[in-house]
Design a protein around this motif. Structure first.
Motif, mmCIF file in Angstrom:
data_model
loop_
_atom_site.group_PDB
_atom_site.id
_atom_site.type_symbol
_atom_site.label_atom_id
_atom_site.label_comp_id
_atom_site.label_asym_id
_atom_site.label_seq_id
_atom_site.Cartn_x
_atom_site.Cartn_y
_atom_site.Cartn_z
ATOM 1 N N VAL A 54 0.837 -1.202 0.000
ATOM 2 C CA VAL A 54 0.000 0.000 0.000
ATOM 3 C C VAL A 54 0.872 1.252 0.000
ATOM 4 N N GLN A 55 1.908 1.230 0.827
ATOM 5 C CA GLN A 55 2.815 2.372 0.910
ATOM 6 C C GLN A 55 3.522 2.605 -0.417
ATOM 7 N N LYS A 56 3.941 1.516 -1.070
ATOM 8 C CA LYS A 56 4.640 1.638 -2.360
ATOM 9 C C LYS A 56 3.707 2.220 -3.424
ATOM 10 N N TYR A 57 2.453 1.769 -3.409
ATOM 11 C CA TYR A 57 1.478 2.319 -4.349
ATOM 12 C C TYR A 57 1.295 3.815 -4.112
ATOM 13 N N ARG A 58 1.185 4.212 -2.862
ATOM 14 C CA ARG A 58 0.968 5.625 -2.553
ATOM 15 C C ARG A 58 2.182 6.471 -2.917
ATOM 16 N N GLU A 59 3.376 5.900 -2.785
ATOM 17 C CA GLU A 59 4.599 6.652 -3.098
ATOM 18 C C GLU A 59 4.864 6.727 -4.606
ATOM 19 N N ASP A 60 4.701 5.601 -5.298
ATOM 20 C CA ASP A 60 5.068 5.528 -6.718
ATOM 21 C C ASP A 60 3.926 5.865 -7.667
ATOM 22 N N GLY A 61 2.683 5.626 -7.219
ATOM 23 C CA GLY A 61 1.541 5.845 -8.103
ATOM 24 C C GLY A 61 1.179 4.630 -8.926
ATOM 25 N N TYR A 62 1.867 3.526 -8.699
ATOM 26 C CA TYR A 62 1.525 2.264 -9.357
ATOM 27 C C TYR A 62 2.097 1.125 -8.534
ATOM 28 N N LEU A 63 1.594 -0.081 -8.778
ATOM 29 C CA LEU A 63 2.068 -1.257 -8.041
ATOM 30 C C LEU A 63 1.871 -2.492 -8.889
ATOM 31 N N VAL A 64 2.923 -3.285 -9.043
ATOM 32 C CA VAL A 64 2.854 -4.559 -9.759
ATOM 33 C C VAL A 64 2.623 -5.672 -8.745
ATOM 34 N N LEU A 65 1.590 -6.477 -8.976
ATOM 35 C CA LEU A 65 1.287 -7.623 -8.119
ATOM 36 C C LEU A 65 1.269 -8.883 -8.977
ATOM 37 N N GLU A 66 2.163 -9.787 -8.722
ATOM 38 C CA GLU A 66 2.239 -11.017 -9.509
ATOM 39 C C GLU A 66 1.294 -12.081 -8.947
ATOM 40 N N GLY A 67 0.854 -12.986 -9.839
ATOM 41 C CA GLY A 67 0.138 -14.179 -9.417
ATOM 42 C C GLY A 67 -1.226 -13.953 -8.803
ATOM 43 N N VAL A 68 -1.935 -12.936 -9.231
ATOM 44 C CA VAL A 68 -3.259 -12.658 -8.662
ATOM 45 C C VAL A 68 -4.290 -13.637 -9.222
ATOM 46 N N PHE A 69 -4.258 -13.841 -10.536
ATOM 47 C CA PHE A 69 -5.191 -14.757 -11.179
ATOM 48 C C PHE A 69 -4.436 -15.942 -11.773
ATOM 49 N N GLY A 114 6.107 8.457 -8.840
ATOM 50 C CA GLY A 114 5.864 9.687 -8.103
ATOM 51 C C GLY A 114 5.198 10.791 -8.887
ATOM 52 N N SER A 115 4.972 10.577 -10.183
ATOM 53 C CA SER A 115 4.408 11.639 -11.026
ATOM 54 C C SER A 115 2.934 11.900 -10.727
ATOM 55 N N HIS A 116 2.319 11.041 -9.921
ATOM 56 C CA HIS A 116 0.908 11.244 -9.564
ATOM 57 C C HIS A 116 0.727 12.395 -8.572
ATOM 58 N N ASN A 117 1.834 12.940 -8.102
ATOM 59 C CA ASN A 117 1.761 14.042 -7.139
ATOM 60 C C ASN A 117 1.784 15.418 -7.792
ATOM 61 N N ASN A 118 1.850 15.461 -9.117
ATOM 62 C CA ASN A 118 2.069 16.728 -9.816
ATOM 63 C C ASN A 118 0.830 17.284 -10.516
#
Length: 291
Positions: free
Chosen positions: A9-24, A192-196
Motif C-alpha cells: 500500500v505504501q509503495k502504491y501511494r509513493e510511486d503511483g503504481y504497483l505490480v502484483l504477480e500471481g493474482v489470477f 511519483g508523477s501522480h503528485n504533480n
C-alpha cells in the motif's frame, strides 16, 4: 497472491503504481481470452464505425472525438481498431482477430465472465486494503496489443479522460492475460508523477457542436529517462493511480500482449465531472465494486 501488505500500500501511494504477480491463475486468464475470441468472431461492425484508436493528441480529436460510436460506448461493448487494418473500401487487410486495438467499455456489465473477475473477492479485497469505501466501476476494456502492429500508447494520465473533483479518486486495474514484457509493450511509469496534478483534460463539447470532444491544455513533454518499465507475468496485475504518467511502446515482437483492464472510482465525497466523455446512463449507472 497473499493479501496486499502495508508495504504494498505504501509503495502504491509513493510511486503511483504497483505490480502484483500471481493474482489470477493461468486458467482464469485463458477463460477470458477464449471468451473474447468468441466475441471477436461474432463481431459485426459497420464500416462507418471502424474507428481507429490512438492516444496521440491530434488524432484523438479526429478519431475519437468526432465519433459518436466512441462517445456512446460507455454502456456498450464496441470495437476499436489498429491503424492500417482496413483498405480504402473498409475491408480487413489482416485477419479480424489481429485487427483490434481494444474492445470497450462495458464488458464488466454485459459479459458474465468479465463481470465475475471485476467483482471477484480478490479485487474487492484490494479495494478494501486500499481504504476504498464506496468504489464503483467506471469502464472496462480488453486491450490486444497485436504482434507487429500493436500501436504505441503515448505518455498520458488517466485523469485526463476520467476527471474527478477532488483528483486522486480513480485507479486502473490492469490484468495481464499474457506475459507483458519489454519486447511486447509492457507499461512504463514515471514513479511519483501522480503528485504533480494534470495538465490536460478531454471534455465533451456543448451539445450540437463538432467535434464531440476537445482537449483543454496540452500533455507535457516528459524526460524519457524518468520512465521505469513494469513488466508483469500472466495472471499478475498493475494498479495505476489516475494521475501517474505512463506509456507503452509499440509491440514489434511476434507475441501479443492481451490485457483486461478496468477503472475504479472512490465515489465517497467525489464529484464525477459531467464534462467527461464517459457518463453513467439509465441503462448502466456506475456499479458498486462491492456488489
Amino acid at each position: 497472491m497473499d493479501a496486499l501488505t502495508e508495504q504494498d500500500v505504501q509503495k502504491y501511494r509513493e510511486d503511483g503504481y504497483l505490480v502484483l504477480e500471481g493474482v489470477f491463475s493461468p486458467e482464469e486468464c485463458e477463460e477470458l481470452r477464449a471468451r473474447m475470441s468468441e466475441i471477436v468472431e461474432r463481431m459485426d461492425v459497420p464500416s462507418h464505425c471502424r474507428t481507429q484508436f490512438t492516444t496521440d493528441h491530434d488524432e484523438q480529436l479526429k478519431t475519437q472525438g468526432n465519433a459518436d460510436y466512441f462517445i456512446t460506448s460507455g454502456d456498450k461493448i464496441r470495437f476499436f481498431f489498429e491503424k492500417g487494418v482496413f483498405d480504402d473500401k473498409g475491408e480487413f487487410t489482416v485477419p479480424r482477430e489481429r485487427s483490434l486495438n481494444k474492445v470497450g467499455h462495458a464488458l464488466h456489465a454485459h459479459e458474465p465472465l468479465f463481470k465475475s473477475i471485476t467483482h471477484s473477492p480478490k479485487i474487492q479485497t484490494l479495494g478494501k486494503k486500499l481504504g476504498l469505501i464506496s468504489p464503483v466501476i467506471l469502464q472496462s476494456m480488453y486491450i490486444f496489443k497485436q504482434p507487429g502492429i500493436g500501436g504505441e500508447v503515448t505518455p498520458h494520465q488517466d485523469a485526463t479522460f476520467l476527471y474527478t473533483e477532488p483528483l486522486g479518486r480513480v485507479m486502473g486495474v490492469w490484468i495481464a492475460l499474457e506475459d507483458a514484457t519489454l519486447h511486447n509493450g509492457c507499461l512504463w511509469f514515471i514513479p511519483g508523477s501522480h503528485n504533480n496534478g494534470i495538465t490536460r483534460r478531454m471534455v465533451r463539447t456543448p451539445k450540437g457542436s463538432f467535434p464531440l470532444t476537445d482537449f483543454i491544455g496540452r500533455e507535457q513533454n516528459y524526460d524519457d529517462s524518468l520512465f521505469v518499465p513494469a513488466p508483469v507475468k500472466k495472471g499478475g496485475l498493475v494498479l495505476i493511480h489516475g494521475e501517474v504518467v505512463h506509456r507503452s511502446a509499440e509491440n514489434t515482437s511476434d507475441a501479443s500482449r492481451h490485457v483486461y483492464t478496468f477503472h475504479i472510482m472512490e465515489s465517497e465525497n467525489t464529484r464525477w465531472s459531467p464534462e467527461n466523455w464517459l457518463q453513467p446512463t439509465e441503462e448502466l449507472p456506475f456499479p458498486s465494486l462491492y456488489a
